[in-house]
Design an enzyme around this catalytic site. Structure first.
Site, mmCIF file in Angstrom:
data_model
loop_
_atom_site.group_PDB
_atom_site.id
_atom_site.type_symbol
_atom_site.label_atom_id
_atom_site.label_comp_id
_atom_site.label_asym_id
_atom_site.label_seq_id
_atom_site.Cartn_x
_atom_site.Cartn_y
_atom_site.Cartn_z
ATOM 1 N N HIS A 119 14.536 -27.048 7.198
ATOM 2 C CA HIS A 119 15.323 -27.804 7.923
ATOM 3 C C HIS A 119 15.629 -29.043 8.517
ATOM 4 C CE1 HIS A 119 16.666 -24.288 8.860
ATOM 5 N NE2 HIS A 119 15.378 -23.407 9.579
ATOM 6 N N HIS B 89 16.049 -18.044 7.487
ATOM 7 C CA HIS B 89 17.414 -19.135 7.745
ATOM 8 C C HIS B 89 17.849 -20.281 6.350
ATOM 9 C CE1 HIS B 89 15.010 -18.151 11.616
ATOM 10 N NE2 HIS B 89 15.814 -18.287 12.092
ATOM 11 N N ASP C 236 9.912 -14.186 7.800
ATOM 12 C CA ASP C 236 11.075 -14.605 9.675
ATOM 13 C C ASP C 236 11.868 -13.298 8.912
ATOM 14 O OD1 ASP C 236 11.578 -16.953 7.396
ATOM 15 O OD2 ASP C 236 12.514 -17.605 9.699
HETATM 16 ZN ZN LIG Z 1 13.168 -19.237 9.417
#
Ligand SMILES: [Zn+2]
Length: 342
Positions: free
Chosen positions: A158, A195, A282
């Site tokens: 990120h 993500h 995740d």
């Molecule tokens: Zn993640």
């Protein structure tokens, strides 16, 4: 397969985290390291300490302004009367083409996308060693190893060229890809974290030499919300060199493997000479973030499928949070990929 990790990576211990505005314990806990080390060892990997590689390979994908911020902001923050114990932003520019502020508070808002990446005394050093683990793994592959695993923590995907976010400070996958570019004319990054790898996408968005592909939960209702949509394809010379494959929440192993087949089609067409896998765990059904309902045997099949590409591969740890199967999921992926045989 060799694994790289340095003890300093454990000292970063973030406390603050806001979930839907409510204070919660930060899920990116140092204990993740113990689970991941155990998982890597169970797959037959040997753990080695990386060398100090200096700022060079990190500055190749991050701006000098940002690295200076990361290095010094904690000490500067301590001089603000009444400030929080950790550096947490409370104001952000709507657009990032305006003035660069001199104040610590202004710069925190400029360089931090959200409140999930608090900076404490140990953060900079931990993030450096995490990146150096990625550098060492990339160098091992460049020296002829078919693959290597970097136990990167804090994670990185990120983090943009000049912005931290979502538990990430230095983009370890991007650092590894840029190191691989010394020998490989084209490098692909395949991000399988729950993500979207928005920072990685951002770093290479205008470049045709690094293909970025990300499978993730559909951001229309999920972090990071503003990136990860299917129509984000790159820009300028990089147009067509970014592929986002958003998946419906709870969609399971079969949907993930199907999307992976689409990713492979694009990767084949790109014909990379090396691969970076941004390995988040995740997407697991039991992960605290809810995930994509991928199972432990599913991670093994994902690892096996990626190994089938037959590319020199650097596996970089991204997310995956505390749950009983965290270590087992890493073992499953690495075993499926080929474990100590590769
Ligand atoms: Zn993640």
């Amino acid at each position: 397969m060799k694994a790289f990790y340095a003890e300093e990576q454990k000292s970063h211990d973030p406390k603050a985290f806001l979930s839907s505005g409510a204070p919660q314990p930060n899920p990116e806990k140092p204990e993740r390291v113990e689970r991941l080390l155990a998982g890597a060892r169970s797959a037959g990997l040997t753990i080695e300490r990386p060398k100090n590689h200096g700022l060079g390979p990190i500055a190749a994908v991050h701006t000098p302004e940002y690295l200076d911020f990361l290095e010094h902001i904690f000490a500067r923050w301590q001089r603000i009367e009444g400030a929080s114990a950790e550096v947490i932003p409370n104001i952000h520019p709507i657009a990032r083409n305006g003035s660069y502020p001199a104040s610590a508070v202004g710069q925190a808002g400029y360089h931090m996308a959200d409140t999930a990446c608090p900076i404490s005394a140990e953060t900079w050093n931990s993030a450096l060693w995490s990146a150096w683990s990625a550098v060492e793994a990339a160098e091992a592959v460049m020296a002829g190893a078919p693959s290597a695993y970097a136990l990167c923590r804090p994670p990185g995907h990120h983090a943009f060229a000049d912005v931290a976010g979502g538990f990430c400070f230095i983009n370890n996958s991007a650092v590894a890809a840029q190191v691989l570019r010394k020998n490989a004319s084209r490098v692909a990054i395949l991000d399988v974290d729950l993500h979207h790898g928005n920072g990685t996408q951002g770093i290479f968005y205008a470049r045709p030499d690094v293909l970025t592909v990300s499978l993730h939960a559909d951001p229309v209702r999920f972090y990071p919300f503003f990136w990860g949509h299917a129509d984000e394809r790159g820009e300028g010379a990089g147009l067509g060199y970014n592929l986002n494959l958003p998946l419906a929440r709870k969609s399971g192993d079969a949907a993930f493997l199907e999307a992976l087949a689409t990713a492979f089609w694009r990767i084949h067409a790109f014909a990379p000479e090396a691969l970076v896998v941004a390995l988040g765990l995740d997407a697991f059904e039991g992960d605290p973030f809810g995930g994509l309902s991928v199972t432990t045997p599913g991670f093994s099949r994902i690892g096996e499928a990626i190994a089938g590409l037959g590319l020199p591969t650097v596996i970089v740890q991204e997310g995956g949070y505390l749950c009983d199967a965290l270590g087992d999921n890493l073992t499953a992926f690495l075993t499926g990929f080929g474990g100590k045989q590769r």
